[in-house]
Design a protein around this motif. Structure first.
Motif, PDB file in Angstrom:
ATOM      1  N   GLY A 138       0.795  -1.214   0.000  1.00 32.19           N
ATOM      2  CA  GLY A 138       0.000   0.000   0.000  1.00 32.19           C
ATOM      3  C   GLY A 138       0.829   1.265   0.000  1.00 32.19           C
ATOM      4  O   GLY A 138       0.277   2.367   0.131  1.00 32.19           O
ATOM      5  N   GLY A 139       2.155   1.151  -0.151  1.00 36.56           N
ATOM      6  CA  GLY A 139       3.002   2.328  -0.277  1.00 36.56           C
ATOM      7  C   GLY A 139       2.950   2.880  -1.689  1.00 36.56           C
ATOM      8  O   GLY A 139       2.589   2.176  -2.637  1.00 36.56           O
ATOM      9  N   VAL A 140       3.342   4.142  -1.842  1.00 31.84           N
ATOM     10  CA  VAL A 140       3.211   4.816  -3.130  1.00 31.84           C
ATOM     11  C   VAL A 140       4.490   4.651  -3.958  1.00 31.84           C
ATOM     12  O   VAL A 140       5.540   5.208  -3.616  1.00 31.84           O
ATOM     13  CB  VAL A 140       2.905   6.318  -2.936  1.00 31.84           C
ATOM     14  CG1 VAL A 140       2.705   7.002  -4.289  1.00 31.84           C
ATOM     15  CG2 VAL A 140       1.670   6.517  -2.060  1.00 31.84           C
ATOM     16  N   ILE A 141       4.402   3.893  -5.033  1.00 33.22           N
ATOM     17  CA  ILE A 141       5.519   3.772  -5.974  1.00 33.22           C
ATOM     18  C   ILE A 141       5.674   5.078  -6.749  1.00 33.22           C
ATOM     19  O   ILE A 141       6.776   5.560  -6.987  1.00 33.22           O
ATOM     20  CB  ILE A 141       5.281   2.595  -6.933  1.00 33.22           C
ATOM     21  CG1 ILE A 141       5.376   1.278  -6.173  1.00 33.22           C
ATOM     22  CG2 ILE A 141       6.285   2.621  -8.090  1.00 33.22           C
ATOM     23  CD1 ILE A 141       5.037   0.068  -7.021  1.00 33.22           C
ATOM     24  N   ASP A 142       4.549   5.677  -7.128  1.00 32.81           N
ATOM     25  CA  ASP A 142       4.556   6.968  -7.805  1.00 32.81           C
ATOM     26  C   ASP A 142       3.139   7.501  -7.842  1.00 32.81           C
ATOM     27  O   ASP A 142       2.167   6.758  -7.685  1.00 32.81           O
ATOM     28  CB  ASP A 142       5.098   6.837  -9.233  1.00 32.81           C
ATOM     29  CG  ASP A 142       5.601   8.163  -9.802  1.00 32.81           C
ATOM     30  OD1 ASP A 142       5.623   9.169  -9.048  1.00 32.81           O
ATOM     31  OD2 ASP A 142       5.973   8.206 -10.978  1.00 32.81           O
ATOM     32  N   ASP A 143       3.021   8.810  -8.047  1.00 35.08           N
ATOM     33  CA  ASP A 143       1.724   9.399  -8.368  1.00 35.08           C
ATOM     34  C   ASP A 143       1.771   9.816  -9.830  1.00 35.08           C
ATOM     35  O   ASP A 143       2.830  10.150 -10.371  1.00 35.08           O
ATOM     36  CB  ASP A 143       1.375  10.559  -7.446  1.00 35.08           C
ATOM     37  CG  ASP A 143       2.302  11.748  -7.590  1.00 35.08           C
ATOM     38  OD1 ASP A 143       3.499  11.560  -7.898  1.00 35.08           O
ATOM     39  OD2 ASP A 143       1.840  12.889  -7.379  1.00 35.08           O
ATOM     40  N   LEU A 144       0.629   9.799 -10.486  1.00 36.04           N
ATOM     41  CA  LEU A 144       0.619   9.985 -11.929  1.00 36.04           C
ATOM     42  C   LEU A 144      -0.733  10.507 -12.399  1.00 36.04           C
ATOM     43  O   LEU A 144      -1.705  10.557 -11.643  1.00 36.04           O
ATOM     44  CB  LEU A 144       0.953   8.657 -12.627  1.00 36.04           C
ATOM     45  CG  LEU A 144       0.108   7.439 -12.237  1.00 36.04           C
ATOM     46  CD1 LEU A 144      -1.203   7.372 -13.005  1.00 36.04           C
ATOM     47  CD2 LEU A 144       0.889   6.155 -12.460  1.00 36.04           C
ATOM     48  N   ILE A 145      -0.759  10.889 -13.668  1.00 31.69           N
ATOM     49  CA  ILE A 145      -1.997  11.251 -14.340  1.00 31.69           C
ATOM     50  C   ILE A 145      -2.199  10.294 -15.496  1.00 31.69           C
ATOM     51  O   ILE A 145      -1.255   9.967 -16.235  1.00 31.69           O
ATOM     52  CB  ILE A 145      -1.961  12.705 -14.852  1.00 31.69           C
ATOM     53  CG1 ILE A 145      -1.995  13.686 -13.683  1.00 31.69           C
ATOM     54  CG2 ILE A 145      -3.135  12.987 -15.788  1.00 31.69           C
ATOM     55  CD1 ILE A 145      -1.924  15.145 -14.100  1.00 31.69           C
ATOM     56  N   VAL A 146      -3.430   9.812 -15.660  1.00 29.57           N
ATOM     57  CA  VAL A 146      -3.767   8.956 -16.797  1.00 29.57           C
ATOM     58  C   VAL A 146      -4.908   9.621 -17.566  1.00 29.57           C
ATOM     59  O   VAL A 146      -5.875  10.096 -16.979  1.00 29.57           O
ATOM     60  CB  VAL A 146      -4.142   7.528 -16.348  1.00 29.57           C
ATOM     61  CG1 VAL A 146      -5.273   7.525 -15.333  1.00 29.57           C
ATOM     62  CG2 VAL A 146      -4.503   6.661 -17.545  1.00 29.57           C
ATOM     63  N   TYR A 147      -4.759   9.669 -18.892  1.00 29.67           N
ATOM     64  CA  TYR A 147      -5.775  10.233 -19.781  1.00 29.67           C
ATOM     65  C   TYR A 147      -6.461   9.094 -20.536  1.00 29.67           C
ATOM     66  O   TYR A 147      -5.798   8.194 -21.052  1.00 29.67           O
ATOM     67  CB  TYR A 147      -5.142  11.182 -20.808  1.00 29.67           C
ATOM     68  CG  TYR A 147      -4.434  12.373 -20.227  1.00 29.67           C
ATOM     69  CD1 TYR A 147      -5.109  13.577 -20.010  1.00 29.67           C
ATOM     70  CD2 TYR A 147      -3.078  12.313 -19.909  1.00 29.67           C
ATOM     71  CE1 TYR A 147      -4.445  14.682 -19.497  1.00 29.67           C
ATOM     72  CE2 TYR A 147      -2.415  13.413 -19.395  1.00 29.67           C
ATOM     73  CZ  TYR A 147      -3.103  14.599 -19.185  1.00 29.67           C
ATOM     74  OH  TYR A 147      -2.447  15.692 -18.668  1.00 29.67           O
ATOM     75  N   VAL A 160       1.276   9.682 -17.519  1.00 26.20           N
ATOM     76  CA  VAL A 160       2.433  10.560 -17.316  1.00 26.20           C
ATOM     77  C   VAL A 160       2.929  10.367 -15.894  1.00 26.20           C
ATOM     78  O   VAL A 160       2.195  10.609 -14.927  1.00 26.20           O
ATOM     79  CB  VAL A 160       2.076  12.038 -17.557  1.00 26.20           C
ATOM     80  CG1 VAL A 160       3.314  12.923 -17.383  1.00 26.20           C
ATOM     81  CG2 VAL A 160       1.480  12.229 -18.951  1.00 26.20           C
ATOM     82  N   VAL A 161       4.191   9.906 -15.771  1.00 24.89           N
ATOM     83  CA  VAL A 161       4.779   9.634 -14.462  1.00 24.89           C
ATOM     84  C   VAL A 161       6.005  10.525 -14.264  1.00 24.89           C
ATOM     85  O   VAL A 161       6.447  11.222 -15.169  1.00 24.89           O
ATOM     86  CB  VAL A 161       5.164   8.146 -14.312  1.00 24.89           C
ATOM     87  CG1 VAL A 161       3.948   7.251 -14.480  1.00 24.89           C
ATOM     88  CG2 VAL A 161       6.242   7.747 -15.316  1.00 24.89           C
ATOM     89  N   ASN A 162       6.556  10.491 -13.059  1.00 24.13           N
ATOM     90  CA  ASN A 162       7.664  11.373 -12.704  1.00 24.13           C
ATOM     91  C   ASN A 162       8.995  10.907 -13.292  1.00 24.13           C
ATOM     92  O   ASN A 162       9.247   9.704 -13.409  1.00 24.13           O
ATOM     93  CB  ASN A 162       7.789  11.468 -11.177  1.00 24.13           C
ATOM     94  CG  ASN A 162       6.633  12.228 -10.565  1.00 24.13           C
ATOM     95  OD1 ASN A 162       6.406  13.387 -10.885  1.00 24.13           O
ATOM     96  ND2 ASN A 162       5.885  11.568  -9.704  1.00 24.13           N
ATOM     97  N   CYS A 163       9.871  11.869 -13.597  1.00 24.84           N
ATOM     98  CA  CYS A 163      11.151  11.518 -14.203  1.00 24.84           C
ATOM     99  C   CYS A 163      12.068  10.802 -13.215  1.00 24.84           C
ATOM    100  O   CYS A 163      12.792   9.875 -13.583  1.00 24.84           O
ATOM    101  CB  CYS A 163      11.849  12.767 -14.748  1.00 24.84           C
ATOM    102  SG  CYS A 163      12.602  13.841 -13.500  1.00 24.84           S
ATOM    103  N   ALA A 164      12.050  11.224 -11.954  1.00 25.74           N
ATOM    104  CA  ALA A 164      12.977  10.660 -10.969  1.00 25.74           C
ATOM    105  C   ALA A 164      12.677   9.199 -10.674  1.00 25.74           C
ATOM    106  O   ALA A 164      13.538   8.463 -10.179  1.00 25.74           O
ATOM    107  CB  ALA A 164      12.931  11.472  -9.684  1.00 25.74           C
ATOM    108  N   THR A 165      11.459   8.762 -10.979  1.00 27.33           N
ATOM    109  CA  THR A 165      11.058   7.382 -10.713  1.00 27.33           C
ATOM    110  C   THR A 165      10.877   6.580 -12.004  1.00 27.33           C
ATOM    111  O   THR A 165      10.302   5.494 -11.986  1.00 27.33           O
ATOM    112  CB  THR A 165       9.745   7.358  -9.912  1.00 27.33           C
ATOM    113  OG1 THR A 165       8.772   8.164 -10.597  1.00 27.33           O
ATOM    114  CG2 THR A 165       9.937   7.907  -8.517  1.00 27.33           C
ATOM    115  N   ARG A 166      11.388   7.105 -13.117  1.00 32.19           N
ATOM    116  CA  ARG A 166      11.142   6.498 -14.422  1.00 32.19           C
ATOM    117  C   ARG A 166      11.492   5.014 -14.455  1.00 32.19           C
ATOM    118  O   ARG A 166      10.669   4.174 -14.838  1.00 32.19           O
ATOM    119  CB  ARG A 166      11.934   7.232 -15.505  1.00 32.19           C
ATOM    120  CG  ARG A 166      11.900   6.530 -16.863  1.00 32.19           C
ATOM    121  CD  ARG A 166      12.906   7.097 -17.846  1.00 32.19           C
ATOM    122  NE  ARG A 166      12.942   6.311 -19.066  1.00 32.19           N
ATOM    123  CZ  ARG A 166      13.663   5.209 -19.238  1.00 32.19           C
ATOM    124  NH1 ARG A 166      14.423   4.753 -18.232  1.00 32.19           N
ATOM    125  NH2 ARG A 166      13.631   4.556 -20.388  1.00 32.19           N
TER     126      ARG A 166
END
Length: 361
Positions: free
Chosen positions: A94-103, A112-118
């Motif tokens: 249940g921890g957050v691997i990343d937050d993102l936007i999906v269209y 679209v995900v973060n660059c640091a966690t690519r």
């Protein structure tokens, strides 16, 4: 030397101060971070966000795959082509691997995900795609320019007259394709604006056209103070793989309505909810002299080190220091923060401070 976007030379030519950001050589400012911040709040500014990672998800199981991968439910988008959804992508605990936007586009999805966690994001998304008839395509051929501010749409329309109808028709948190381009009414500043994804070869010309139409280049320093004022999370600060969405002010992104949808991390989140979440993300306001910074400790009800600041800075819009902080779930009212061996009084508020140029505190 780090990775460089298609706009790197444009930044250098404009006198930008270049810094390393998640392995990318990016502009932190073009002379004055404060002026750039105010430009976005009062007029229109733009950011090179080409370092963000864009992944297209296609195939007959794309919807089922994303309903399993994400804590928020993309079924909400079924009847809305172009609509976007914000979500956490969680691990089994249940921890957050990343937050993102999906269209949601016509028969497929853009994430679209973060660059640091690519790297870890792509590895995780690929691993979880096993058993689904889906294709994941990273769009490394894209650049991305964010145009933000109360005059952003008007100035963008001047720069892109051929896209006026598309821009006029965009609702907030929606996007649409325009040939090889994708234009979305989204952002990370608390202001209205657009995020434009386009082929890298087209990016320098668009950047210059926007400058010619009174849109000011802004660096990542201003982008950070703008997102902080808007109460928007930054991965690695407000959340990471050890932090539950319940403790990162992301509870509203957890969709538990469909009992049959077994998304990754669901069981731990339901257990945490039943047991009672011990901590929450709040805003802090310091009206005395001093600057709140990440990792400063918070004293609540006289108990030492009961909370910690996750992000903090001087707020150019408000004229005093603000922060996001994780504190015990019952904390409210007043607290104390240790700043350079001094104990300064702060007020606990909702975790957002400025929207559309207006103070919320």
């Amino acid at each position: 030397m780090g990775n460089r976007t298609a706009l790197y030379q444009s930044h250098v030519d404009a006198g930008a101060k270049i810094v390393d950001f998640g392995g990318w050589d990016m502009p932190i400012n073009y002379g004055s971070q404060i002026e750039e911040h105010h430009t976005v709040r009062q007029n229109a500014g733009m950011f090179d966000v080409s370092h963000m990672t864009v992944v297209d998800v296609t195939g007959p199981d794309a919807r089922a795959y994303l309903r399993t991968l994400l804590a928020n439910d993309i079924a909400k988008l079924d009847d809305f082509i172009g609509k976007a959804l914000y979500s956490g992508m969680l691990n089994e605990a249940g921890g957050v691997i990343d937050d993102l936007i999906v269209y949601h586009l016509d028969g497929w999805y853009r994430v679209v995900v973060n660059c640091a966690t690519r790297d870890k994001d792509l590895a995780w998304m690929t691993r979880q795609s096993e058993g689904f008839a889906v294709t994941l395509q990273e769009r490394a051929d894209f650049a991305m320019i964010a145009v933000q501010g109360p005059k952003a749409l008007a100035q963008a329309k001047q720069a892109l007259p051929e896209q006026n109808d598309l821009i006029d028709g965009l609702k907030v948190f929606h996007g649409a394709t325009a040939g090889d381009w994708f234009i979305a009414r989204t952002g990370y500043t608390g202001e209205d604006g657009l995020e434009i994804m386009l082929p890298e070869a087209d990016a320098p010309a668009l950047w210059q056209t926007l400058i010619d139409n009174a849109v000011a280049p802004c660096g990542l320093g201003a982008r950070d103070t703008l997102r902080l004022e808007a109460g928007m999370n930054l991965y690695g600060h407000e959340m990471d793989e050890t932090v539950s969405p319940w403790q990162a002010n992301m509870g509203w992104t957890i969709d538990l309505k469909d009992a049959e949808r077994d998304f990754i991390g669901r069981a731990p989140l339901e257990a945490q909810q039943a047991e009672g979440v011990p901590a929450k993300l709040v805003g802090l306001v310091l009206r005395e002299r001093g600057v709140l910074r990440a990792e400063q400790t918070i004293i609540v009800d006289g108990v030492e080190a009961t909370g910690v600041i996750t992000s903090g800075s001087f707020s150019p819009t408000l004229g005093f220091s603000i922060a996001l902080a994780r504190v015990p779930a019952e904390a409210e009212g007043e607290a104390v923060v240790e700043v350079r061996n001094k104990r300064l009084p702060v007020t606990i508020v909702k975790p957002n401070f400025v929207r559309h140029g207006q103070s919320l505190v």
